[in-house]
Structure formats: structure tokens, C-alpha cells
Design a protein around this motif. Structure first.
Motif, PDB file in Angstrom:
ATOM      1  N   SER A   1      33.960  48.516  27.742  1.00  0.00           N
ATOM      2  CA  SER A   1      33.966  49.916  28.180  1.00  0.00           C
ATOM      3  C   SER A   1      34.058  50.024  29.702  1.00  0.00           C
ATOM      4  N   GLU A   2      33.424  49.098  30.440  1.00  0.00           N
ATOM      5  CA  GLU A   2      33.538  49.102  31.905  1.00  0.00           C
ATOM      6  C   GLU A   2      34.968  48.790  32.327  1.00  0.00           C
ATOM      7  N   LEU A   3      35.631  47.876  31.630  1.00  0.00           N
ATOM      8  CA  LEU A   3      37.028  47.560  31.924  1.00  0.00           C
ATOM      9  C   LEU A   3      37.915  48.784  31.714  1.00  0.00           C
ATOM     10  N   ILE A   4      37.687  49.510  30.649  1.00  0.00           N
ATOM     11  CA  ILE A   4      38.478  50.713  30.353  1.00  0.00           C
ATOM     12  C   ILE A   4      38.278  51.759  31.443  1.00  0.00           C
TER      13      ILE A   4
ATOM     14  N   ARG B   1      41.653  53.161  38.318  1.00  0.00           N
ATOM     15  CA  ARG B   1      42.641  52.531  39.203  1.00  0.00           C
ATOM     16  C   ARG B   1      44.044  53.086  38.992  1.00  0.00           C
ATOM     17  N   PHE B   2      44.355  53.462  37.757  1.00  0.00           N
ATOM     18  CA  PHE B   2      45.670  53.998  37.445  1.00  0.00           C
ATOM     19  C   PHE B   2      45.500  55.435  36.947  1.00  0.00           C
ATOM     20  N   PRO B   3      45.604  56.407  37.868  1.00  0.00           N
ATOM     21  CA  PRO B   3      45.335  57.813  37.509  1.00  0.00           C
ATOM     22  C   PRO B   3      46.254  58.350  36.407  1.00  0.00           C
ATOM     23  N   GLN B   4      47.436  57.760  36.242  1.00  0.00           N
ATOM     24  CA  GLN B   4      48.348  58.227  35.200  1.00  0.00           C
ATOM     25  C   GLN B   4      47.857  57.853  33.800  1.00  0.00           C
TER      26      GLN B   4
END
Length: 94
Positions: free
Chosen positions: A4-7, A13-16
Motif C-alpha cells: 500500500s505504501e508503494l501504491i 510521483r506520477f500525478p497522471q
């Protein structure tokens, strides 16, 4: 780091990417890795490391509670070996 932290980090990091898209991407990558290992293939991620299967032959073990002998069947277990770049970066952490 948990899944969940990775997600959350990927979504930040990638707003899109929405959190749902990041979750789907992580799930697809993990599922692909599991499928590859299940088929007996080796996984190599350059700069990170490699995953492979190790064979553990059948053996006689002991029940720690009663001390009686127990037959332990053979099995395959995943094995991770860190790559050179990962080892170097972890060794030089501050």
C-alpha cells in the motif's frame, strides 16, 4: 515498504496515475512475477536483483512440541539475490 505504501508513492510521483491505476499496475507486476516463478522461470531486474526457485528435497524433521519425527515433503521456495547496484546503494546509505 508495504504494498500500500508503494501504491501511494507511485500515485504521488506520477500525478497522471490515480491510486486505483497504481494499485492495478502493482498487482499486474506482482501477478506476472508469480506466474513466471510458478512456471519455473527466473526473473532478473537489472540493477535490482533476480528471483529464482530453490529446490528443497524431502527430509525428516521433528515436531518441536512433541519431539516426534515428521516427514517434510519436497518443495520449491523463491530465492532473491540482490544485484550489484542495489548492494552498493544500500551499503552507501546515510
Amino acid at each position: 515498504m508495504t504494498r500500500s505504501e508503494l501504491i501511494v508513492r507511485l500515485a504521488a510521483r506520477f500525478p497522471q496515475l490515480t491510486a486505483k491505476d497504481a494499485d492495478t499496475a502493482v498487482k499486474m507486476i506482482i501477478d506476472a512475477m508469480i506466474g513466471s516463478l510458478t512456471r519455473g522461470s527466473r526473473i532478473e531486474i537489472r540493477g535490482f536483483g533476480s528471483f529464482s526457485l530453490s529446490h528443497r528435497p524431502p527430509r525428516v524433521g521433528r515436531n518441536p512440541k512433541s519431539g516426534e519425527k515428521v516427514e517434510v515433503p519436497e518443495k520449491f521456495v523463491p530465492h532473491f539475490k540482490a544485484g550489484k547496484e542495489l548492494r552498493q546503494r544500500v551499503d552507501q546509505r546515510d
